[in-house]
Structures are given as C-alpha cells and as structure tokens.
Design an enzyme around this catalytic site. Structure first.
Site, PDB file in Angstrom:
ATOM      1  N   GLU A 135      -5.585  -8.060   3.813  1.00 38.17           N
ATOM      2  CA  GLU A 135      -5.013  -9.104   4.667  1.00 38.17           C
ATOM      3  C   GLU A 135      -6.106  -9.877   5.400  1.00 38.17           C
ATOM      4  OE1 GLU A 135      -2.338  -9.781   8.643  1.00 38.17           O
ATOM      5  OE2 GLU A 135      -1.928  -7.959   7.488  1.00 38.17           O
ATOM      6  N   SER A 187       5.423   0.308   4.374  1.00 36.07           N
ATOM      7  CA  SER A 187       5.478   0.263   2.905  1.00 36.07           C
ATOM      8  C   SER A 187       5.941   1.585   2.297  1.00 36.07           C
ATOM      9  CB  SER A 187       4.114  -0.144   2.329  1.00 36.07           C
ATOM     10  OG  SER A 187       3.071   0.593   2.916  1.00 36.07           O
ATOM     11  N   CYS A 245       3.011  -8.210  13.661  1.00 40.46           N
ATOM     12  CA  CYS A 245       4.376  -8.483  13.214  1.00 40.46           C
ATOM     13  C   CYS A 245       5.396  -7.583  13.901  1.00 40.46           C
ATOM     14  CB  CYS A 245       4.466  -8.385  11.697  1.00 40.46           C
ATOM     15  SG  CYS A 245       4.616  -6.702  11.064  1.00 40.46           S
ATOM     16  N   CYS A 295       3.499 -11.878   2.581  1.00 37.92           N
ATOM     17  CA  CYS A 295       4.529 -11.772   3.624  1.00 37.92           C
ATOM     18  C   CYS A 295       4.577 -13.064   4.427  1.00 37.92           C
ATOM     19  CB  CYS A 295       4.198 -10.599   4.550  1.00 37.92           C
ATOM     20  SG  CYS A 295       5.280 -10.513   5.982  1.00 37.92           S
ATOM     21  N   HIS A 332       0.825  -1.206   0.000  1.00 36.30           N
ATOM     22  CA  HIS A 332       0.000   0.000   0.000  1.00 36.30           C
ATOM     23  C   HIS A 332       0.864   1.262   0.000  1.00 36.30           C
ATOM     24  CE1 HIS A 332      -3.789  -2.257   1.566  1.00 36.30           C
ATOM     25  NE2 HIS A 332      -3.705  -2.245   0.250  1.00 36.30           N
ATOM     26  N   SER A 348      -3.099   2.290   4.015  1.00 37.40           N
ATOM     27  CA  SER A 348      -2.097   1.478   4.724  1.00 37.40           C
ATOM     28  C   SER A 348      -2.479   1.362   6.198  1.00 37.40           C
ATOM     29  CB  SER A 348      -0.715   2.120   4.598  1.00 37.40           C
ATOM     30  OG  SER A 348       0.196   1.557   5.523  1.00 37.40           O
ATOM     31  N   SER A 349      -2.859   0.161   6.603  1.00 38.16           N
ATOM     32  CA  SER A 349      -3.303  -0.056   7.982  1.00 38.16           C
ATOM     33  C   SER A 349      -2.210   0.293   8.985  1.00 38.16           C
ATOM     34  CB  SER A 349      -3.730  -1.523   8.166  1.00 38.16           C
ATOM     35  OG  SER A 349      -4.032  -1.787   9.515  1.00 38.16           O
TER      36      SER A 349
END
Length: 311
Positions: free
Chosen positions: A126, A268, A195, A96, A41, A223-224
């Site tokens: 996701e 990202s 993560c 990922c 993203h 983008s979360s």
C-alpha cells in the site's frame, strides 16, 4: 473457558470487493486470470482463488499480454496501469476505494504545490502504491516519531501528510502530533486516512483487552492491520497477544491455566478461519462464548462496471 469474540472482526468491504473481483473475472474471462501481488494478505484466500484459476505474480512483466490481470486491494504505483495500457492488456483495478481516496488526496495536494509526507511502513504494497502516485521525491516516508526529525522537505511551509490505511490509530496520532510540532503549517486530511475497518477492529480489541488473559488474532504475518491488532492488545494490557494463521498454530501449552481468551481477526481473514478456531476451543474446553461488539459495519463497495456486464 470464556472466549470473548471481538466485533467487528474479519473481512472488511474492501477485501470482500477484491475477492469478488477475482472470482467474477474468472467467471467472465475463464482461467487463468493473473493477479499482481496477493489480492489480499491471507494465504487461505489466495490458495482458494488459485484453485479457481487465479495466477499470482509479483510484477506485470510476468503476465502474458492476452490474459486479464488484476491489481491487488493494496493499490499500485501509477506506472503499473500505464504499462498495462501500453501493452493493450485487459486489467481490473481491485484497489480498495479507501486507498484510492488517499491516492486522490495526494495528487490534489501535489497539484496545489505541496510536498507529501506519508506515514506508513516502508516496502508495504500500500505504501509503495501510494508513494508511486507522485514523481520520485514528492513523497517523504516516515514510519516513527523519530523519523519526523530526520526528513528534509523542500519547503517546511508547503507540506501535507497522508497515512497508510492500516496503521495503529494510537501510534499514528503520536506521529501526527510530532509532524504538527515540527511543521506547524502542515495540512492533514479532512477525515482520518486510517480506514473504518482498521479503526473499528482496534477499538473492539481494546474493549476486550481488560477482560482477557490472552488474545489471539487470526491473520497473515504480512498483514499490516492484523499485526497492529496484536500490538494494540499488548498496549491495552494483554501481555499474551499472538498472531495465528489457522487453528493448528494455537500454542495450547501457553494457554494452560487461562480461563479467558479474546479472539479477533484481521480484515483479510475469512469467517471460516474464525469458526475453525472457535471449534478448536470447543473441542478442548467447556466453552462459553461472549460477543463484544463496539460497532456495526454495513459498508459495501461495488465491483468495477466491467465485471457487472456480460462478456
């Protein structure tokens, strides 16, 4: 002006791997190479790959049978690679590895007879990909603490939970606590699903929040993990926390009279965009830069073997 640079910031290993996958695929098979959904993203990254010969589509049926297709770093439902196989397509999965770990976890719990609860954002690629690893109805989605009270599992004694990898660590902890309170038998992951990159970037923002009057986070609106950094900054006491995509989005009037600004970037966002913002500050202020480092990252994920061998 003092610019506090949160570290770590920017690219994570999963994003770096996904971008390399697209570049190597173009080098191996030539253009065009199709990519289902934005590979990561970030508009700058996507535009750069498009210039190299990547074609971005939302669904597999927009791809021709005779060109390679790459699945984005966010992961895809099981039905997508199955459809690609049925069409004899060449495809490469750029999911990922830390997202794939959650997929495997969900399948393992399901095989053991447990229904899954997923903590995530509805509609995020996701979340869609992870829920799509299991049949309909096998994964119950919760986005907030309030949602925990509304789900109706088949058997409250046979539940496990997983999470999207890019959530707020603090918000997720509250939801997990609510799940344990309502379903004491629920099983969680051995190791946190959020993560390392998300966790580290949020910790770095918390470390600078007390020293700054404003926080800028470089990242995309979809983008979360970038949006969570803005929220973490606000929650840590930095009232002016803003998401920007490029230096030209900085609201300089809002920074009038401010002498300390924090800068971070989502996983990202490339370093080039971070340097662009630093240069914009240097052009306007007598600038002091201070790096606040809370972790050192040396994670690296290999690209799939098909891209490591010659055509």
């Amino acid at each position: 002006m003092t610019l506090y640079l949160a570290a770590p910031r920017g690219f994570c290993a999963g994003v770096d791997r996904a971008i390399k996958i697209v570049e190597l695929a173009i080098a191996k098979w030539g253009a065009p190479v199709f990519v289902r959904h934005e590979i990561v993203h970030n508009k700058f990254v996507v535009d750069s790959l498009r210039d190299q010969g990547a074609v971005f589509v939302e669904e597999l049926d927009e791809c021709p049978d005779d060109r390679p297709v790459i699945f984005s770093a966010h992961g895809v439902p099981k039905s997508v690679p199955s459809a690609a196989q049925a069409r004899n397509m060449t495809f490469v999965d750029a999911t990922c590895p830390l997202v794939s770990k959650v997929h495997i976890e969900a399948e393992r719990h399901s095989e053991n007879g447990l229904q899954m609860v997923m903590i995530g954002h509805a509609g995020h690629p996701e979340t869609v990909g992870t829920m799509g690893q299991l049949p309909d109805g096998e994964v119950l989605l919760v986005e907030t603490v309030a949602d925990v009270a509304t789900i109706t599992p088949r058997d409250p004694a046979k539940l496990a939970f997983i999470t999207q990898t890019t959530l707020s660590v603090d918000d997720t902890a509250d939801i997990v606590a609510a799940l344990h309170a309502r379903f004491p038998a629920i099983i969680g992951p051995h190791k946190e699903d959020i993560c390392y990159a998300t966790t580290n970037r949020q910790a770095a923002v918390k470390a600078i929040a007390g020293r700054i009057d404003a926080l800028l986070v470089i990242g995309a609106p979809n983008s979360s993990n970038s949006k969570r950094l803005v929220e973490v900054g606000r929650a840590a006491g930095c009232a002016y926390s803003q998401l920007i995509q490029r230096a030209d989005e900085i609201d300089w009037r809002a920074l009038d009279g401010i002498t300390s600004v924090g800068l971070s970037a989502g996983a990202s966002a490339p370093e080039r965009l971070i340097n662009e913002v630093i240069d914009a500050f240097a052009a306007r202020y007598d600038l002091t830069k201070e790096i606040v480092e809370t972790a050192v990252e040396n994670v690296e994920f290999k690209v799939p073997r098909v891209l490591r061998v010659p055509a």
